[in-house]
Write a protein that holds these residues in place. Structure first.
Motif, mmCIF file in Angstrom:
data_model
loop_
_atom_site.group_PDB
_atom_site.id
_atom_site.type_symbol
_atom_site.label_atom_id
_atom_site.label_comp_id
_atom_site.label_asym_id
_atom_site.label_seq_id
_atom_site.Cartn_x
_atom_site.Cartn_y
_atom_site.Cartn_z
ATOM 1 N N SER A 206 0.825 -1.515 0.189
ATOM 2 C CA SER A 206 -0.013 0.126 0.008
ATOM 3 C C SER A 206 0.947 1.345 -0.001
ATOM 4 O O SER A 206 0.572 2.575 -0.640
ATOM 5 N N GLY A 209 1.833 1.732 -3.417
ATOM 6 C CA GLY A 209 0.796 2.490 -4.133
ATOM 7 C C GLY A 209 0.333 4.045 -3.721
ATOM 8 O O GLY A 209 0.155 4.957 -4.713
ATOM 9 N N HIS A 227 -7.362 6.833 -6.699
ATOM 10 C CA HIS A 227 -7.064 5.904 -5.473
ATOM 11 C C HIS A 227 -8.123 5.359 -5.054
ATOM 12 O O HIS A 227 -8.819 6.144 -4.290
ATOM 13 N N ASP A 270 -6.819 -0.468 -4.205
ATOM 14 C CA ASP A 270 -6.384 -1.149 -3.048
ATOM 15 C C ASP A 270 -7.494 -2.005 -2.381
ATOM 16 O O ASP A 270 -8.636 -1.887 -2.661
ATOM 17 N N GLU A 271 -6.995 -3.069 -1.755
ATOM 18 C CA GLU A 271 -7.772 -4.029 -0.895
ATOM 19 C C GLU A 271 -8.862 -4.684 -1.896
ATOM 20 O O GLU A 271 -10.022 -4.755 -1.914
ATOM 21 N N ILE A 303 -4.005 -4.039 -5.574
ATOM 22 C CA ILE A 303 -3.054 -4.396 -4.368
ATOM 23 C C ILE A 303 -3.980 -5.254 -3.395
ATOM 24 O O ILE A 303 -5.224 -4.930 -3.034
#
Length: 416
Positions: A206, A209, A227, A270-271, A303
């Motif tokens: 992260s 990122g 993002h 992300d996630e 990610i």
């Protein structure tokens, strides 16, 4: 009695001989023409001789034994020879006149200087040299354009920042920068760049990122960087359809604006491990190659912690501190991780996998130092060593790997 005197000469035979002379000449000419029609040809000199004999009256026709036109005399004549063989056909080439070559050029005898003929240079060589020069110029110009495009994104500065702020992931950073340099060298592509950061929790995925988003916002602008945090922007499972529509609309609008301004947008998601299959299906639709150009010129970064357990087990079974062996280990890790991700969802077959490895204890000490400096706490080495000793580690082959990575570091520093 007819009234003539006895002994006077008779004039009738003389008149007959005078009248028959032209007739004999005509007969002779007809015979000659008849012989010529049969193919009996004479040379020019023999024909002239025969014509002189006919005009002088030496050629006699009346006597068969002495006639020139008789068959026996023609066969034994010393003036005419006849070839009884089959006449050869006259070819067209024999009728052509022989072309005489130009005589050799001689220099004047009184000339003091003699010059050899000048050699004329071919114009084709000049055209070939010009073509080679144009091709070389185009290649050089293309290389310069690629360098200018990379300078626009300042990838060298990004690489230095990542090496300075991310610990223990040198091979992952090298792989990421290689993919970015190859893709950003030109604006036209045949597919989007999709990179997946996979690894255990707390190893810096992260954070990488976040650095990418910060750098690209400064380079291409805030409007071309997304993002996306799944747990915060799509919390409720009942609103999956709304999340699909929102994400699809956002990506479509960004790539349309980026195509107009000739920029490449960046999407950091992300996630991903908590994304629903429907949302993954929507996201995977943007990764295919059968799209318009604006959707092909985009970068997606996924990610997740998917494959973290497999990476941990693989690293603990293949402990090595050698750099060359570490690169080979990274390649083997990517190969082992690919079938695990493909089993989860088909979209992983379209991505470039970048594994993030476990962090050693030395990397945890660096994390404590940076966190304490950012929070305004004096980084006492003894204090840092004590705080790092309170964390959990995997011990293998004399090396210690942090169980939770640098995530526990923030909590420890906040308690100070």
């Amino acid at each position: 009695m007819d009234g003539r005197k006895p002994g006077s000469p008779q004039k009738a035979p003389q008149k007959l001989s005078l009248l028959s002379s032209p007739v004999r000449a005509v007969i002779r000419l007809r015979r000659v023409a008849h012989v010529l029609k049969k193919g009996l040809l004479a040379t020019d000199s023999q024909a002239k001789l025969l014509q002189r004999q006919i005009s002088s009256g030496k050629a006699r026709v009346g006597n068969p034994s002495s006639s020139l036109l008789s068959q026996r005399n023609f066969e034994s004549s010393r003036y005419f020879t006849f070839d009884t063989s089959v006449p050869q056909p006259v070819t067209r080439g024999s009728k052509r006149k022989k072309k005489y070559r130009n005589p050799r050029v001689l220099y004047p005898s009184g000339s003091s200087k003699k010059y050899l003929p000048a050699e004329h240079k071919s114009k084709a060589k000049r055209c070939l040299l010009l073509l080679v020069g144009i091709v070389c110029f185009q290649i050089l110009n293309a290389i310069e354009n690629l360098d200018d495009n990379l300078l626009k994104y300042d990838l060298d500065g990004l690489e230095k920042t990542m090496h300075r702020e991310v610990f223990g992931q040198a091979l992952a950073i090298e792989s990421i920068m290689g993919l970015l340099k190859d893709y950003l060298a030109t604006h036209m592509h045949n597919k989007p760049l999709v990179v997946s950061f996979n690894g255990p929790s707390g190893v810096g995925k992260s954070h990488v990122g976040w650095l990418l988003a910060k750098h690209f916002r400064a380079v291409v602008g805030h409007g071309f960087v997304l993002h996306y945090f799944t747990m915060h922007q799509c919390r409720d499972e009942t609103s999956v359809l709304a999340c699909q529509l929102d994400l699809s609309k956002t990506i479509s609008e960004m790539v349309a604006r980026a195509e107009i301004e000739e920029k490449i947008p960046l999407f950091i998601l992300d996630e991903v491990e908590v994304m629903s299959p429907a949302l993954l299906e929507t996201l995977g639709g943007f990764f295919h190659t059968n799209q318009t150009n604006e959707f092909l010129n985009a970068i997606y970064v996924l990610i997740s912690n998917l494959g973290g357990d497999e990476i941990t087990n693989f690293l603990l079974q293949n402990v090595s501190s050698d750099v060359s062996q570490a690169k080979q280990k990274m390649g083997l890790l990517q190969t082992a991780l690919r079938p695990v991700l493909n089993h989860l969802h088909p979209l992983w077959a379209l991505v470039e996998v970048v594994p993030f490895v476990l962090l050693e204890k030395s990397h945890i000490l660096s994390c404590f130092y940076e966190e304490m400096m950012s929070e305004g706490v004096y980084p006492d080495p003894n204090h840092i060593e004590d705080l790092a000793g309170q964390l959990n580690y995997y011990t293998k082959g004399g090396l210690q790997y942090a169980v939770g990575g640098c995530k526990q570091v923030v909590a420890k520093v906040n308690l100070l």
